[in-house]
Every structure is written in C-alpha cells, then in structure tokens.
Design an enzyme around this catalytic site. Structure first.
Site, mmCIF file in Angstrom:
data_model
loop_
_atom_site.group_PDB
_atom_site.id
_atom_site.type_symbol
_atom_site.label_atom_id
_atom_site.label_comp_id
_atom_site.label_asym_id
_atom_site.label_seq_id
_atom_site.Cartn_x
_atom_site.Cartn_y
_atom_site.Cartn_z
ATOM 1 N N LYS A 198 -3.418 -10.461 3.869
ATOM 2 C CA LYS A 198 -3.863 -10.535 2.480
ATOM 3 C C LYS A 198 -3.908 -11.993 2.017
ATOM 4 C CE LYS A 198 -0.374 -7.925 1.594
ATOM 5 N NZ LYS A 198 0.681 -7.078 1.019
ATOM 6 N N THR A 210 0.880 -8.534 -11.820
ATOM 7 C CA THR A 210 0.588 -8.144 -10.441
ATOM 8 C C THR A 210 1.833 -7.632 -9.721
ATOM 9 O OG1 THR A 210 0.920 -10.455 -9.764
ATOM 10 C CG2 THR A 210 -1.342 -9.755 -10.213
ATOM 11 N N GLY A 250 4.077 -5.431 -7.804
ATOM 12 C CA GLY A 250 3.891 -4.253 -6.968
ATOM 13 C C GLY A 250 2.533 -4.110 -6.316
ATOM 14 N N THR A 251 1.713 -5.156 -6.324
ATOM 15 C CA THR A 251 0.367 -5.021 -5.748
ATOM 16 C C THR A 251 0.409 -4.776 -4.244
ATOM 17 O OG1 THR A 251 0.260 -7.447 -5.678
ATOM 18 C CG2 THR A 251 -0.855 -6.351 -7.496
ATOM 19 N N GLY A 252 1.334 -5.433 -3.540
ATOM 20 C CA GLY A 252 1.432 -5.224 -2.098
ATOM 21 C C GLY A 252 1.853 -3.803 -1.759
ATOM 22 N N CYS A 253 2.810 -3.283 -2.498
ATOM 23 C CA CYS A 253 3.254 -1.894 -2.310
ATOM 24 C C CYS A 253 2.086 -0.938 -2.566
ATOM 25 C CB CYS A 253 4.391 -1.558 -3.271
ATOM 26 S SG CYS A 253 5.805 -2.669 -3.211
#
Length: 270
Positions: free
Chosen positions: A173, A204, A206-209
C-alpha cells in the site's frame, strides 16, 4: 452465506481492529466471526495500553470457530508478540484455511507500536509463509525487507522481496507516498497497479484493517486476487471519502456509508 474470520486486536473506540473488521464484513455481505488476540485501550488520539490474550485462549477461540463454522476466508491483523504469533500459526497449520489475508499491523495511527520490536523476525519466518496475501504499508514493508521505499519501482522491489519470503501474493500500500493513493499487487507472475485520487482528510483510523477485511470478504465471495483487491480499494476509498468527524484525533472511516445510502445490496455494485 459466506463466512469470514478475523484474528486481531480489539479497538474499544470502534475504528480499527476487530470492530472495523466486523463492520467491513457486514457491509460486504459476508458473515463475520472474530478471535481476539489483544485488548487495546485506544481512541482516535492515542493507545493507552495493550493487554494480550493468553496463547491458550487464542487457540481455544480458533478451535471453537473451526470445529463448527469453516471460514471461507481468514483475515489476520495485530499480532503483538511471538507467543500469540505461534498460537495463530499453529492453528492455521492445523486447519489449513483458504484465502488467508495477513495485515502486518506494526504501528497505530497515533504512532504507538503494536508489534513488539523483537517479534519482527519471528513474524517474517513464521507468519509470512502462511499468507495467501500480505498487505503491508510502506513503513511495514521497509521494516520487513530493509528496502527504503520512495518510488513505485522501490515498491515493486519490496513486494518481490516479500513474495520471495513465502507469501503467495503481496499488496504493498502506497498511501505514505505523495500524489495519488497508489497500491501495487504482485501475485508471483505480474504486477497490478491500483490508483485513486488521494482524499484530503485526517480521518483515516483503521484504513488498513478495513482494506484487508474487504479483500478477505471478496475472496470469500469467489473473486480472484486482482479483482478482490480492486473491489476492496473501491470500498475503502468510499469509506474514507465519507469518513466520520468522531473524536479529537484521527477519526474513523465510514464502513456502512454505502449500506445507509443504497441498501443492503449496494456492495454488489462496487
């Protein structure tokens, strides 16, 4: 109905971790289950403390799920130390689930370390070979590979290096670089590039989760890795675009915006 399991930490503020994963599963039309590996006292500003669940209880939670409800995909998030990593790895090897998505969560949005420093090498050797797809961001990929990443070519080089460590595929990412939000998938044969216009917001958390859970949902629904990533990126972009001004720091994304606006079948249109 397809079923997806998250193995991750609990975020009491609801924006990341298991809470974000379950919201994402629901929004994408799959049945969500969870194994808690750590309880994290955090909010949009900071992590106050972390208490790990015992390895024995982690394994018993996984047994409880797999002996009764076989997941069609598994998403793995925060694993703070070697003991919980080994517990999860042991049960993955026992049950051999399909569509394992591993998000190597190392640092919270506020900067607090979520993976113990002495556990990285263990993670590389023990967990990466069990990943159907690994989804690091740039700082995580730099830590895993030792490669400084400042360009798209650096991203490709790092993704290839992680693939060589044993992951079946790698989604790197690129949100930490300037310009458009660009991610790169390497599936062992070719590179796929996904680019969307960057959304200017501080919300943003928690975007990766959310992205990794959306990928797991799409794989459970039968999509290929490239298609699962494309649809998941559209989902997280929507969630960021309509993110919530909640809390004093980095607010959460809006996982259920599409459901609120367009009904329960909206996700089929992504």
């Amino acid at each position: 109905m397809k079923k997806v399991l998250t193995i991750a930490g609990s975020d009491c503020s609801g924006g990341a971790g298991v809470q974000a994963d379950l919201k994402t599963f629901a929004a994408n039309g799959v049945y969500g289950m969870s194994v808690i590996v750590s309880v994290v006292a955090e909010n949009t500003c900071r992590v106050i403390d972390i208490q790990d669940i015992t390895p024995d209880m982690i394994k018993k939670q996984m047994d409880a799920v797999f002996e009764d409800i076989i997941p069609d995909a598994v998403k793995i998030g925060m694993l703070s130390g070697k003991e919980c990593m080994e517990a999860v790895a042991e049960k993955l090897e026992k049950y051999k689930p399909v569509n394992v998505v591993i998000d190597p969560v190392m640092i919270a949005k506020g900067g607090h370390a979520l993976m113990k420093e002495d556990s990285l090498e263990f993670f590389i050797k023990r967990l990466i070979p069990l990943a159907g797809i690994l989804t690091p961001n740039i700082p995580e990929a730099e830590a895993i590979t030792g490669i400084e990443i400042t360009t798209v070519e650096d991203m490709k080089k790092a993704a290839l290096r992680i693939y060589e460590m044993g992951a079946d595929s790698v989604l790197l990412k690129g949100g930490h670089l300037d310009g458009d939000a660009l991610d790169i998938l390497f599936d062992g044969k070719e590179f796929y590039i996904y680019s969307t216009k960057r959304i200017q917001t501080k919300n943003t958390h928690g975007t990766g989760c959310t992205l990794s859970s959306a990928i797991a949902s799409n794989l459970a629904l039968g999509l290929s890795f490239p298609a699962a990533v494309e649809k998941a990126k559209a989902f997280v972009t929507m969630a960021i675009e309509h993110s919530l001004e909640i809390g004093k720091g980095h607010g959460p994304t809006n996982h259920l915006y599409g459901v609120y606006k367009n009904g329960l079948d909206y996700w089929r249109l992504l």
